[in-house]
Design a protein around this motif. Structure first.
Motif, PDB file in Angstrom:
ATOM      1  N   ARG A 117     -11.572  32.874  43.515  1.00 60.69           N
ATOM      2  CA  ARG A 117     -11.342  34.298  43.785  1.00 60.69           C
ATOM      3  C   ARG A 117     -11.277  35.096  42.487  1.00 60.69           C
ATOM      4  O   ARG A 117     -11.842  36.182  42.385  1.00 60.69           O
ATOM      5  N   LEU A 118     -10.619  34.550  41.474  1.00 62.41           N
ATOM      6  CA  LEU A 118     -10.545  35.234  40.183  1.00 62.41           C
ATOM      7  C   LEU A 118     -11.921  35.347  39.534  1.00 62.41           C
ATOM      8  O   LEU A 118     -12.249  36.372  38.947  1.00 62.41           O
ATOM      9  N   LYS A 119     -12.726  34.297  39.639  1.00 59.47           N
ATOM     10  CA  LYS A 119     -14.083  34.337  39.079  1.00 59.47           C
ATOM     11  C   LYS A 119     -14.935  35.359  39.808  1.00 59.47           C
ATOM     12  O   LYS A 119     -15.687  36.114  39.191  1.00 59.47           O
ATOM     13  N   THR A 120     -14.823  35.404  41.138  1.00 55.79           N
ATOM     14  CA  THR A 120     -15.591  36.359  41.935  1.00 55.79           C
ATOM     15  C   THR A 120     -15.185  37.786  41.592  1.00 55.79           C
ATOM     16  O   THR A 120     -16.037  38.661  41.438  1.00 55.79           O
ATOM     17  N   ALA A 121     -13.889  38.035  41.447  1.00 53.09           N
ATOM     18  CA  ALA A 121     -13.405  39.371  41.087  1.00 53.09           C
ATOM     19  C   ALA A 121     -13.906  39.766  39.710  1.00 53.09           C
ATOM     20  O   ALA A 121     -14.273  40.914  39.472  1.00 53.09           O
ATOM     21  N   SER A 122     -13.946  38.807  38.785  1.00 53.90           N
ATOM     22  CA  SER A 122     -14.416  39.074  37.430  1.00 53.90           C
ATOM     23  C   SER A 122     -15.894  39.455  37.432  1.00 53.90           C
ATOM     24  O   SER A 122     -16.307  40.398  36.762  1.00 53.90           O
ATOM     25  N   VAL A 123     -16.703  38.743  38.215  1.00 53.75           N
ATOM     26  CA  VAL A 123     -18.133  39.026  38.300  1.00 53.75           C
ATOM     27  C   VAL A 123     -18.370  40.381  38.952  1.00 53.75           C
ATOM     28  O   VAL A 123     -19.191  41.169  38.493  1.00 53.75           O
ATOM     29  N   SER A 124     -17.610  40.702  40.008  1.00 61.58           N
ATOM     30  CA  SER A 124     -17.820  41.984  40.684  1.00 61.58           C
ATOM     31  C   SER A 124     -17.427  43.161  39.800  1.00 61.58           C
ATOM     32  O   SER A 124     -18.049  44.211  39.832  1.00 61.58           O
ATOM     33  N   MET A 125     -16.399  42.993  38.954  1.00 55.66           N
ATOM     34  CA  MET A 125     -16.014  44.064  38.027  1.00 55.66           C
ATOM     35  C   MET A 125     -17.103  44.278  36.981  1.00 55.66           C
ATOM     36  O   MET A 125     -17.421  45.398  36.628  1.00 55.66           O
ATOM     37  N   ALA A 126     -17.654  43.176  36.503  1.00 54.58           N
ATOM     38  CA  ALA A 126     -18.702  43.279  35.478  1.00 54.58           C
ATOM     39  C   ALA A 126     -19.963  43.914  36.062  1.00 54.58           C
ATOM     40  O   ALA A 126     -20.608  44.735  35.418  1.00 54.58           O
ATOM     41  N   SER A 127     -20.316  43.565  37.300  1.00 58.29           N
ATOM     42  CA  SER A 127     -21.544  44.096  37.894  1.00 58.29           C
ATOM     43  C   SER A 127     -21.387  45.550  38.327  1.00 58.29           C
ATOM     44  O   SER A 127     -22.370  46.271  38.440  1.00 58.29           O
ATOM     45  N   SER A 128     -20.149  45.994  38.562  1.00 59.78           N
ATOM     46  CA  SER A 128     -19.955  47.382  38.977  1.00 59.78           C
ATOM     47  C   SER A 128     -19.936  48.336  37.787  1.00 59.78           C
ATOM     48  O   SER A 128     -19.821  49.539  37.962  1.00 59.78           O
ATOM     49  N   GLY A 129     -19.997  47.781  36.591  1.00 61.67           N
ATOM     50  CA  GLY A 129     -20.029  48.615  35.392  1.00 61.67           C
ATOM     51  C   GLY A 129     -18.653  49.022  34.919  1.00 61.67           C
ATOM     52  O   GLY A 129     -18.512  49.874  34.058  1.00 61.67           O
ATOM     53  N   SER A 130     -17.609  48.429  35.470  1.00 64.10           N
ATOM     54  CA  SER A 130     -16.246  48.739  35.049  1.00 64.10           C
ATOM     55  C   SER A 130     -15.925  47.948  33.795  1.00 64.10           C
ATOM     56  O   SER A 130     -15.491  46.811  33.869  1.00 64.10           O
ATOM     57  N   ASN A 131     -16.161  48.531  32.670  1.00 60.97           N
ATOM     58  CA  ASN A 131     -15.908  47.836  31.409  1.00 60.97           C
ATOM     59  C   ASN A 131     -14.765  48.450  30.625  1.00 60.97           C
ATOM     60  O   ASN A 131     -14.633  48.208  29.445  1.00 60.97           O
ATOM     61  N   SER A 132     -13.966  49.275  31.255  1.00 60.45           N
ATOM     62  CA  SER A 132     -12.884  49.914  30.509  1.00 60.45           C
ATOM     63  C   SER A 132     -11.872  48.867  30.059  1.00 60.45           C
ATOM     64  O   SER A 132     -11.683  47.834  30.692  1.00 60.45           O
ATOM     65  N   ASN A 133     -11.227  49.156  28.950  1.00 63.00           N
ATOM     66  CA  ASN A 133     -10.246  48.220  28.399  1.00 63.00           C
ATOM     67  C   ASN A 133      -9.084  47.982  29.353  1.00 63.00           C
ATOM     68  O   ASN A 133      -8.547  46.891  29.405  1.00 63.00           O
ATOM     69  N   GLY A 134      -8.675  48.991  30.093  1.00 57.36           N
ATOM     70  CA  GLY A 134      -7.552  48.859  31.022  1.00 57.36           C
ATOM     71  C   GLY A 134      -7.826  47.852  32.118  1.00 57.36           C
ATOM     72  O   GLY A 134      -6.996  46.998  32.410  1.00 57.36           O
ATOM     73  N   ILE A 135      -8.995  47.920  32.727  1.00 56.33           N
ATOM     74  CA  ILE A 135      -9.351  46.981  33.792  1.00 56.33           C
ATOM     75  C   ILE A 135      -9.512  45.581  33.226  1.00 56.33           C
ATOM     76  O   ILE A 135      -9.043  44.602  33.800  1.00 56.33           O
ATOM     77  N   GLN A 136     -10.147  45.463  32.080  1.00 56.74           N
ATOM     78  CA  GLN A 136     -10.330  44.158  31.438  1.00 56.74           C
ATOM     79  C   GLN A 136      -8.980  43.548  31.080  1.00 56.74           C
ATOM     80  O   GLN A 136      -8.750  42.364  31.281  1.00 56.74           O
TER      81      GLN A 136
END
Length: 165
Positions: free
Chosen positions: A91-110
């Motif tokens: 689940r953590l890996k899937t969430a990480s991939v979906s954040m990266a693919s959605s273009g959410s690269n802000s430092n706060g989310i990371q």
């Protein structure tokens, strides 16, 4: 007292202290100290693991005192244990991939994702045989010492985790 405070008369009390973990069966309000199992892993090992995880993710060096304090604070605020390690890891890996693919690269989310992953991995030291006695081994040792085999099911269904902060 922990069992009574939790409204239980029979339970397996898992007390994780700073330097050790003790697992003690309690039957009808009476602890069975002769059935207690002790392990060398405690809160200090969790803090040390959190510090290692934090330093692994940081590119800058921080002083040892600040790092230890930050690791202690992070452990107390974000460490947790999943019921199903493999499912949670996926689940953590899937969430990480979906954040990266959605273009959410802000430092706060990371940073939030990184904190959640570290919190998840911090508690896993309790189940890692390389760090000494594991929590499941201590539970099984305590149950093996328990003479009443009919009580084991009730103890396993009433596990009470106690400890410091």
């Amino acid at each position: 007292l922990a069992t009574l405070g939790a409204g239980l008369s029979t339970a397996l009390v898992i007390d994780i202290g700073e330097a050790e973990t003790r697992v003690t069966p309690v039957e009808e309000g009476y602890p069975l100290p002769h059935c207690s199992a002790y392990g060398r892993i405690g809160g200090a090992a969790l803090t040390s693991n959190m510090e290692m995880l934090r330093l692994r993710d940081q590119s800058t060096e921080v002083s040892e005192v600040v790092s230890s304090w930050a690791a202690e604070s992070a452990k107390e605020q974000s460490a947790w244990v999943a019921q199903d390690f493999n499912a949670e890891l996926q689940r953590l890996k899937t969430a990480s991939v979906s954040m990266a693919s959605s273009g959410s690269n802000s430092n706060g989310i990371q940073s939030l994702r990184s904190l959640r992953e570290r919190g998840f991995m911090c508690g896993e030291v309790l189940f890692d045989a390389r760090s000494g006695d594991t929590l499941p081994e201590l539970v099984m040792s305590s149950l093996r010492l328990q003479s009443n085999i009919n009580l084991r099911g009730k103890l396993l269904s009433n596990m009470l985790l106690v400890g410091g902060t």
